[in-house]
Scaffold this active site. Structure first.
Site, PDB file in Angstrom:
ATOM      1  N   ASP A 154     -22.317 -22.695 -18.368  1.00 50.12           N
ATOM      2  CA  ASP A 154     -23.565 -22.145 -17.858  1.00 50.12           C
ATOM      3  C   ASP A 154     -24.606 -21.948 -18.963  1.00 50.12           C
ATOM      4  OD1 ASP A 154     -25.166 -20.942 -15.764  1.00 50.12           O
ATOM      5  OD2 ASP A 154     -24.840 -19.050 -16.809  1.00 50.12           O
ATOM      6  N   VAL A 171     -33.890 -22.009 -15.730  1.00 46.42           N
ATOM      7  CA  VAL A 171     -33.758 -23.312 -16.389  1.00 46.42           C
ATOM      8  C   VAL A 171     -34.498 -24.395 -15.598  1.00 46.42           C
ATOM      9  CG1 VAL A 171     -32.142 -25.127 -17.056  1.00 46.42           C
ATOM     10  CG2 VAL A 171     -31.603 -22.754 -17.565  1.00 46.42           C
ATOM     11  N   LEU A 200     -29.581 -15.636 -12.037  1.00 49.76           N
ATOM     12  CA  LEU A 200     -30.926 -16.213 -12.054  1.00 49.76           C
ATOM     13  C   LEU A 200     -31.105 -17.300 -13.098  1.00 49.76           C
ATOM     14  CD1 LEU A 200     -33.243 -13.116 -11.591  1.00 49.76           C
ATOM     15  CD2 LEU A 200     -32.957 -15.071 -10.057  1.00 49.76           C
ATOM     16  N   ARG A 201     -30.028 -17.558 -13.889  1.00 53.23           N
ATOM     17  CA  ARG A 201     -30.206 -18.473 -15.003  1.00 53.23           C
ATOM     18  C   ARG A 201     -30.615 -19.872 -14.534  1.00 53.23           C
ATOM     19  NH1 ARG A 201     -29.882 -19.345 -20.192  1.00 53.23           N
ATOM     20  NH2 ARG A 201     -28.916 -21.320 -20.693  1.00 53.23           N
ATOM     21  N   ALA A 202     -30.007 -20.325 -13.446  1.00 54.57           N
ATOM     22  CA  ALA A 202     -30.325 -21.663 -12.944  1.00 54.57           C
ATOM     23  C   ALA A 202     -31.802 -21.742 -12.549  1.00 54.57           C
ATOM     24  CB  ALA A 202     -29.435 -22.006 -11.755  1.00 54.57           C
TER      25      ALA A 202
END
Ligand SMILES: [Zn+2]
Length: 629
Positions: free
Chosen positions: A182, A268, A263-265
């Site tokens: 991730d 990115v 929320l990382r996706a």
């Protein structure tokens, strides 16, 4: 190859995307593409003489070579490609701090590592999945913070370390932990080109490059200069690209549709979409920018089981994105969906062979190698390791990096009068230095040797056996082990999977393992011994554990006792898992375990729950005895 190029270019435009992980088999020219990209990156200006590549316009205020005066001399240099070798030490990566000099001479002495060298460049890790866990953690922390921080016993150094992180891996050799996956911004699958003309062109270029690298580079220099200019132009445009609320909502919808946690996706995808728009020369993010970004940012983040295939369902992506910007699609796919590719087993060999399904799985108890090893950090057997708890102190063999302060002070104490100590402070000398001796757990090679003969199939035991082996494989996945799989049946033994870190590959071979025929147990033991000897040459510190799954019967080939004795004489740790069932039992597996000097367990005793149950039973029996006595 186009996806890979795009992912690298987007990161070059916007390093905040977080790097690229390239997954693919050997021979897909992964590292060639990474080198080619570095060649087209614009050069960087650095402060002359600074080992930490400070920018003359904005030098790092904490630079260990600083502070740099306002008008420090600047010099341009090409963007660096720094390669982190898989076997690198922590000191090589982060730089080394001489704690000995700090304690004995009172000076901070820091030797920069690869993170410093990669600042404002590209840090390339080939086979990132084979890198030690704690190195991966250090690497990703530095990548996330843009800073490398080294501390040893209260002495510390901090310097800027912002780089484009590029990792490559061959998934056949093992996966990265999900939380580390991730941390990479984008992933691409590198596949060898299928089209013969493209393949021929790749080979032709490679030959031309090997024959005359200078001429080759010159021939492509024009194209490279154009790409370098486009990257520089896109960088300049980046800050002005607009992401409106509709675009952000679309990104959130796509992430929700693919079941992505956190929320990382979203972040990115937004960053990559902005970089994609800038690369196109546009000033606002569109559906197509989001689609291009999602294709690269989602494959490793969607919710999946360890044994699901990689990649992204593009049809699902298009459905989540809704209609394209430029009007509805007039020509919906007229083809009916094709049936899933037939995955099951292939031809079953002889006519009495079958491929039994995998039975129920369970949480397996930890099997371990006795004694203490020096292997790679893992979660199985006891070992002397870099991490883990301190179990003592020793004189360092080379530069001490993990100083045991109490032991060091204690070692200096008897010499204070002779050294002329007058004040309250101890007088330390280099010879006093002691380092920690730590103990943790190592990972191992778990080699499964499975009886796949007809007697196992006839009694429908193979389903349960496969379920048990899969349970042990899942356990090996958690413990970071290498695994291998050998079966014996019919006229001999067969290596279904040589030792690998890919538990996925092992599970797949297990699923397709056919059953039937006679039981050549001795051949199986000999094949396992040969495989272990080969692996000892390749990976000498990794201690093996042979897990033999059998009912102890042998109906073909020689007597197993001699082969078992040879394994025992070589000190191979083994566990015999007895799968004998039925009312009348011969107990052959128990005898075999004695010949091997192996731990002996019945199939039913492999699960943690069974272990807990038996511990409880023993306790209860003791309690009852106590009451009776
Ligand atoms: Zn500097």
């Amino acid at each position: 190859m186009e996806d890979m190029r795009l992912a690298l270019v987007l990161n070059a435009i916007s390093p905040a995307i977080g790097g690229v992980l390239v997954r693919g088999e050997k021979g897909t020219a992964k590292s060639t593409a990474v080198r080619a990209l570095t060649a087209v990156l614009p050069p960087v200006e650095v402060v002359a003489g600074c080992r930490f590549s400070c920018s003359p316009a904005a030098p790092d205020p904490q630079c260990p070579d600083g502070p740099h005066p306002a008008g420090a001399a600047a010099q341009p240099r090409p963007t660096r490609l720094v390669e982190l070798p898989v076997g690198a030490t922590e000191d090589r990566l982060t730089g080394s701090l001489d704690v000995g000099r700090a304690l004995t001479e009172g000076v901070t002495s820091f030797q920069p590592g690869l993170l410093a060298a990669a600042h404002r460049g590209v840090l390339y890790v080939d086979e990132v999945n084979l890198l030690h866990d704690h190195l991966v953690d250090l690497l990703l922390d530095a990548a996330a913070l843009g800073t490398s921080y080294v501390e040893r016993d209260g002495v510390s150094v901090r310097h800027a370390a912002r780089f484009l992180l590029v990792g490559t891996m061959n998934p056949e050799e093992g996966e990265l932990r999900p939380q580390l996956l991730d941390r990479f911004g984008l992933t691409v699958e590198a596949v060898a080109p299928r089209d013969p003309a493209t393949r021929a062109e790749v080979v032709r270029r490679r030959i031309a490059f090997d024959a005359d690298p200078g001429a080759f580079v010159a021939r492509f220099a024009d194209g490279e200069a154009a790409i370098a200019e486009s990257i520089a132009a896109a960088r300049a445009r980046l800050a002005a690209v607009v992401v409106d609320d509709a675009a952000l909502e679309l990104i959130a919808t796509v992430c929700a549709d693919f079941g992505v946690d956190g929320l990382r996706a979203d972040i990115v995808i937004a960053r990559a979409a902005v970089a994609h728009a800038a690369w196109r020369g546009a000033d606002a993010v569109t559906r197509d920018d989001i689609r291009a970004a999602a294709r690269l940012a989602l494959p490793h983040r969607r919710r999946r089981n360890p044994f699901d295939p990689p990649g992204l369902d593009e049809k699902q992506l298009d459905e989540a994105l809704g209609e394209p910007d430029d009007g509805p699609d007039d020509d919906p796919d007229p083809q009916p969906p094709r049936p899933e590719h037939e995955q099951n087993g292939g031809p079953a060999g002889g006519k009495r062979d079958s491929v039994p399904p995998i039975g129920a799985t369970f949480r397996a108890r930890r099997l371990e190698v006795p004694g203490k090893g020096h292997g790679t950090v893992g979660r199985r057997s006891r070992a002397y390791t870099d991490g883990g708890r301190t179990v003592g102190a020793r004189r360092p063999r080379s530069e001490p990096r993990d100083v045991h302060l109490n032991a060091t002070l204690a070692a200096s104490a008897p010499h204070q009068a002779r050294r002329g100590r007058t004040g309250p402070g101890l007088v330390l000398e280099r010879d006093d230095l002691r380092e920690r001796r730590r103990e943790g757990r190592e990972s191992n090679l778990v080699l499964f040797l499975v009886d796949a003969s007809g007697s196992m199939a006839a009694r429908r035991r193979m389903e349960a056996v496969k379920g048990a082996v899969l349970s042990l494989l899942l356990d090996a996945y958690q413990r970071r082990d290498k695994v291998g799989l050998i079966c014996f049946r019919g006229s001999g033994a067969e290596v279904l999977l040589p030792p690998t870190s890919s538990v996925e590959a092992a599970a797949s071979r297990l699923a397709h393992m056919p059953t039937g025929g006679q039981t050549p147990l001795a051949a199986g033991l000999a094949e396992a011994h040969a495989a272990l000897n080969r692996e000892r040459l390749r990976d000498p510190l990794r201690r093996p554990l042979l897990v033999l799954v059998t009912d102890g019967r042998h109906t073909a080939g020689g007597e197993p006792d001699a082969a078992a004795g040879r394994l025992r004489r070589d000190g191979i740790a083994a566990v015999v898992v007895d799968c004998e069932a039925g009312p009348v039992r011969l107990g052959l597996a128990g005898t075999l375990a004695e010949a091997l000097g192996a731990e002996y367990l019945h199939l039913g005793e492999l699960s943690v729950d069974a272990l807990a149950g038996s511990v409880r039973a023993v306790r209860e029996a003791r309690a009852v005895r106590g009451e009776v006595a």
